[in-house]
Design a protein around this motif. Structure first.
Motif, mmCIF file in Angstrom:
data_model
loop_
_atom_site.group_PDB
_atom_site.id
_atom_site.type_symbol
_atom_site.label_atom_id
_atom_site.label_comp_id
_atom_site.label_asym_id
_atom_site.label_seq_id
_atom_site.Cartn_x
_atom_site.Cartn_y
_atom_site.Cartn_z
ATOM 1 N N VAL A 86 44.745 -4.586 69.496
ATOM 2 C CA VAL A 86 44.890 -3.398 69.224
ATOM 3 C C VAL A 86 44.631 -3.029 71.043
ATOM 4 N N ILE A 87 43.121 -3.537 71.453
ATOM 5 C CA ILE A 87 42.882 -3.500 72.871
ATOM 6 C C ILE A 87 43.598 -3.453 74.014
ATOM 7 N N LYS A 88 43.986 -5.221 73.395
ATOM 8 C CA LYS A 88 44.762 -6.060 74.405
ATOM 9 C C LYS A 88 46.161 -5.002 74.344
ATOM 10 N N ALA A 89 46.497 -4.492 73.381
ATOM 11 C CA ALA A 89 48.155 -4.107 73.440
ATOM 12 C C ALA A 89 47.616 -2.586 74.552
ATOM 13 N N HIS A 90 46.510 -1.803 74.651
ATOM 14 C CA HIS A 90 46.502 -0.292 75.206
ATOM 15 C C HIS A 90 45.479 -0.998 76.467
ATOM 16 N N GLU A 91 45.684 -2.187 77.210
ATOM 17 C CA GLU A 91 44.253 -2.703 78.009
ATOM 18 C C GLU A 91 44.610 -1.626 79.172
ATOM 19 N N THR A 92 45.604 -1.164 79.639
ATOM 20 C CA THR A 92 46.180 -0.541 80.674
ATOM 21 C C THR A 92 46.003 0.678 80.554
ATOM 22 N N ASP A 93 46.727 0.718 79.320
ATOM 23 C CA ASP A 93 45.502 2.862 78.837
ATOM 24 C C ASP A 93 44.546 3.172 78.991
ATOM 25 N N PHE A 94 43.899 1.969 78.198
ATOM 26 C CA PHE A 94 42.008 2.144 78.588
ATOM 27 C C PHE A 94 41.471 1.590 80.146
ATOM 28 N N ILE A 95 42.832 0.973 80.858
ATOM 29 C CA ILE A 95 42.147 0.934 82.344
ATOM 30 C C ILE A 95 41.907 2.392 83.046
ATOM 31 N N GLU A 96 43.142 3.374 82.827
ATOM 32 C CA GLU A 96 43.324 4.635 83.883
ATOM 33 C C GLU A 96 42.688 6.091 82.813
ATOM 34 N N ALA A 97 41.986 5.357 81.511
ATOM 35 C CA ALA A 97 41.748 6.628 80.988
ATOM 36 C C ALA A 97 39.878 6.331 81.329
ATOM 37 N N ILE A 98 39.320 5.334 82.008
ATOM 38 C CA ILE A 98 38.117 5.477 82.050
ATOM 39 C C ILE A 98 37.562 5.087 83.676
ATOM 40 N N SER A 99 38.767 4.967 84.339
ATOM 41 C CA SER A 99 39.432 5.732 85.718
ATOM 42 C C SER A 99 39.329 6.636 85.968
ATOM 43 N N ALA A 100 39.677 7.733 85.643
ATOM 44 C CA ALA A 100 40.349 8.991 84.653
ATOM 45 C C ALA A 100 38.925 9.777 85.144
ATOM 46 N N ASP A 101 37.917 9.065 84.225
ATOM 47 C CA ASP A 101 37.038 9.669 83.645
ATOM 48 C C ASP A 101 35.677 9.549 85.054
ATOM 49 N N PHE A 102 36.000 8.933 85.584
ATOM 50 C CA PHE A 102 34.559 8.583 86.983
ATOM 51 C C PHE A 102 35.107 8.657 87.517
ATOM 52 N N GLY A 103 36.336 8.929 88.042
ATOM 53 C CA GLY A 103 37.195 9.940 88.996
ATOM 54 C C GLY A 103 37.943 8.523 89.867
#
Length: 495
Positions: free
Chosen positions: A63-80
């Motif tokens: 499930v982490i692998k399947a949502h890898e792109t989602d996690f990358i985008e969410a983390i980047s959005a939180d950081f700026g």
């Protein structure tokens, strides 16, 4: 691994009521209910099979692998902004490696193991039986939000436990995504993610878990440990501190400089094991400063608007780093900043280039606080003994780095320094080695996890003594007489 006073836990957990939050009884009731549900589910199956644990670990990895792109985008959005590659390297790959390692080795770790039995008790036997603890609480920070939530979870699930996770309020998009993603594949009585702010943090920290993992600053670690102590909850505290880097005159500067620069600038220095400051001879400082500034500009031809370079997480953290520089400069430090970017644009994007600070003195805040950003102070020391003396007079750090080719000096550092972990001729890589424990010592932490160390931290290693039918222990029973004293004499001889 979180440091600033403006950090979420730093400003909220100082107000923790050990009995939990009373202002929102409904929220507290929800957490209590989830914990009760997890404990009941654990009690129904207190020692789950390897097949069950393996299935959960595989599901987690998938499930982490399947949502890898989602996690990358969410983390980047939180950081700026956060580079995709940094999340892949420092979070996704670390998790994948940890899960694969656990799946490969946990069956061996689970087995009851034979241990020696003292001669005087033979032919009895001793065994150690690993047993899950129950429900593990995980309080994870914002700087590596995915890795530092999931890696403790890997250890918890591999050891046969259930888990509740409280991610940081500083990464709200990631936190909601994590709750959604894990909620798709795990029931509440297996894995639960609690999102929210002050009140959730207060109530979560006061829950009577079977073990609590906290990743954050030393100051907050003390508060967490105190709250956990109300329920006698054992803790793994992954904290921080000022991790020193010693550069020996024998070091190959062609490899030393880029490795230090890379470790310092990963995640814009917002890493608990980032090189915090450098110790080196005075006559090498100018050349090193020139070289590492040049290296930073090679890595990042520009800092503003560069998708490869991460932003500071929040305005308050950005302001704190600027205050550290202002304090140092006011007290006589020299400041050198990499690049030639527009200062207003950098501030707007919360980006700070590599900043080298020389002519440091102990009274500067930058030499007293964990930096947690891309600021690199340099401390002049003329001998390795001076460097060790400097380190030993301060709190024991989470990590220590040594660069050089002199094996005798390397071994001296390993013998005479105390730190959570060490990387030689590089920085931070010891953290992702699954066959060695990761953890701090003293103010930088308590306990360890990763690999087998995590399995053991989240297990009760139950000792069992199997008495033999041939035991002569009855000779030690009352009423005591000559046979008792003869047996005692024999036991003394063979102990």
């Amino acid at each position: 691994m979180i440091v600033a006073l403006e950090n979420f836990y730093e400003v909220t957990m100082v107000r923790i009521n050990p009995k939990g939050n009373q202002k929102n009884p409904a929220m507290k009731a929800t957490l209590d209910a989830v914990l009760a549900k997890q404990k009941a589910a654990f009690d129904a199956t207190p020692n789950s099979s390897w097949e069950s644990r393996k299935a959960k670990l595989k599901t987690l990895g998938e499930v982490i692998k399947a949502h890898e792109t989602d996690f990358i985008e969410a983390i980047s959005a939180d950081f700026g902004n956060r580079a995709t590659e940094e999340t892949l390297i420092a979070e996704c790959l670390v998790i994948q490696g940890g899960i694969n390692h656990a799946i490969k080795h946990t069956p061996k770790w689970m087995r009851p193991r034979k241990v020696p039995t003292a001669l005087q008790f033979l032919p009895a036997k001793n065994r150690i039986i690993p047993q899950p603890l129950g429900v593990i609480g995980i309080i994870s920070p914002w700087n590596y939000p995915l890795q530092l939530a999931i890696m403790p979870l890997v250890g918890a699930l591999g050891a046969g436990n259930r888990a509740m996770i409280k991610p940081s309020e500083y990464t709200p998009k990631f936190s909601e995504l994590l709750k959604s993603v894990l909620g798709k594949v795990f029931d509440e009585d297996e894995v639960f993610v609690a999102t929210g702010g002050v009140e959730v943090a207060q109530a979560f920290s006061a829950l009577p878990f079977d073990h609590l993992v906290f990743t954050g600053s030393t100051n907050v670690g003390r508060i967490v440990a105190k709250a956990a102590a109300e329920n006698l909850v054992p803790c793994t505290l992954e904290l921080g501190g000022k991790s020193p880097t010693i550069i020996d005159p024998s070091a190959n500067m062609g490899t030393t400089v880029p490795r230090i620069a890379n470790a310092k600038l990963l995640n814009a220095g917002q890493t608990c094991v980032a090189p915090d400051y450098v110790l080196m001879p005075q006559n090498q400082i100018n050349a090193f400063s020139d070289a590492i500034i040049e290296q930073a500009e090679t890595f990042y031809p520009k800092f503003a608007g560069n998708d490869d370079y991460t932003s500071i997480i929040a305005d308050s953290h950005y302001a704190r780093l600027q205050d550290l520089l202002d304090d140092a400069e006011n007290k006589g430090a020299k400041i050198r900043v990499a690049g030639n970017d527009d200062k207003q644009q950098l501030a707007k994007e919360r980006r700070i280039p590599l900043t080298v600070v020389t002519d440091t003195t102990p009274d500067m805040r930058i030499m007293q606080e964990e930096i947690f950003g891309p600021l690199l102070p340099i401390v002049p020391v003329e001998t390795q003994e001076d460097a060790l003396d400097y380190i030993q007079k301060r709190d024991r750090p989470l990590a220590l780095y040594w660069f050089g080719e002199d094996n005798a000096k390397r071994e001296q550092v390993l013998r005479q320094s105390i730190s959570g972990g060490v990387t030689i001729n590089d920085a931070a890589w010891h953290v992702i080695q699954e066959d060695i424990p990761f953890g701090g010592v003293g103010p930088s932490g308590m306990g360890a996890y990763h690999g087998e160390a995590g399995f053991q931290s989240f297990s009760h290693m139950k000792g069992v003594f199997y008495q033999s039918k041939l035991s002569q222990g009855k000779k030690l029973h009352p009423p005591y007489g000559p046979a008792t004293h003869k047996m005692l004499g024999l036991m003394r001889k063979i102990m």
